[in-house]
Design a protein around this motif. Structure first.
Motif, short mmCIF file in Angstrom:
data_model
loop_
_atom_site.label_atom_id
_atom_site.label_comp_id
_atom_site.label_asym_id
_atom_site.label_seq_id
_atom_site.Cartn_x
_atom_site.Cartn_y
_atom_site.Cartn_z
N LEU A 15 0.65 -1.11 0.13
CA LEU A 15 0.07 -0.06 -0.05
C LEU A 15 0.81 1.14 -0.21
N MET A 16 2.17 0.77 1.08
CA MET A 16 2.85 2.26 0.51
C MET A 16 3.63 2.39 -0.64
N GLU A 17 4.10 2.00 -1.08
CA GLU A 17 4.33 1.55 -2.51
C GLU A 17 3.82 2.00 -3.70
N ASP A 18 2.48 1.52 -3.55
CA ASP A 18 1.24 1.96 -4.42
C ASP A 18 0.73 3.28 -4.03
N GLY A 19 1.38 4.09 -3.35
CA GLY A 19 0.72 5.35 -2.86
C GLY A 19 2.15 6.53 -3.20
N LYS A 20 3.37 5.49 -3.88
CA LYS A 20 3.71 6.14 -3.93
C LYS A 20 5.42 7.22 -3.00
N GLY A 21 5.29 5.68 -2.12
CA GLY A 21 6.17 5.53 -0.46
C GLY A 21 7.44 5.49 -2.06
N ALA A 22 8.85 5.97 -1.58
CA ALA A 22 10.03 5.67 -2.15
C ALA A 22 10.94 4.49 -0.94
N ASP A 23 11.09 4.17 -1.88
CA ASP A 23 11.99 3.19 -0.93
C ASP A 23 11.83 2.10 0.41
N VAL A 24 10.75 1.35 -0.25
CA VAL A 24 9.56 0.76 1.30
C VAL A 24 10.59 -0.58 1.22
N VAL A 25 10.97 -0.15 3.04
CA VAL A 25 11.78 -1.67 3.73
C VAL A 25 10.52 -1.94 4.43
N LEU A 26 10.39 -3.39 4.07
CA LEU A 26 9.48 -4.10 5.24
C LEU A 26 10.51 -5.46 6.17
N LEU A 27 11.02 -4.97 7.47
CA LEU A 27 11.80 -5.56 8.59
C LEU A 27 11.38 -5.98 9.38
N ASP A 28 11.72 -7.55 9.20
CA ASP A 28 10.84 -8.79 10.82
C ASP A 28 11.75 -8.82 11.84
#
Length: 118
Positions: A15-28
């Motif tokens: 959703l963040m990437e689709d909203g044009k957020g840049a360099d989205v990273v998901l960390l566990d």
């Protein structure tokens, strides 16, 4: 590990990437602390941009059985770093400068990077 929470974290990251957020990273980070499981780190380019992404997260949370926990800040809200605490998922909306300065990816280097588009 709660696969439902991982799925929701991946959906929010998308959703963040689709909203044009840049360099989205998901960390566990579930194995590194006891207070949350996932960080989503997003670079935003303006106040209006982070506010729009915040609304997207808020709408997602409401529809998917999560709850935003209000955070208490000692400094006034700004455009550099805004945090959304949804319990097991924490979203960091950061300006490019704040992201470089705080370098959360380096700070949490032992975290597992999740491929959320996989």
């Amino acid at each position: 590990m709660d696969l439902d929470i991982e799925k929701k974290a991946c959906e929010i990251a998308c959703l963040m990437e689709d909203g044009k957020g840049a360099d989205v990273v998901l960390l566990d980070i579930s194995g590194l602390n006891s207070w949350t499981d996932y960080f989503i780190i997003v670079t935003v380019n303006s106040s209006a941009h982070w506010q729009g992404l915040y609304k997207d997260v808020k709408d997602y949370v409401k529809k998917n059985g999560l709850e935003i926990r209000l955070t208490s800040k000692k400094i006034p809200d700004g455009d550099d770093w805004n945090l959304i605490d949804a319990g097991q998922i924490v979203v960091h909306l950061m300006s490019k400068d704040a992201r470089q300065f705080y370098d959360l990816e380096k700070l949490w280097h032992a975290a597992v990077k999740v491929n959320f588009r996989g």
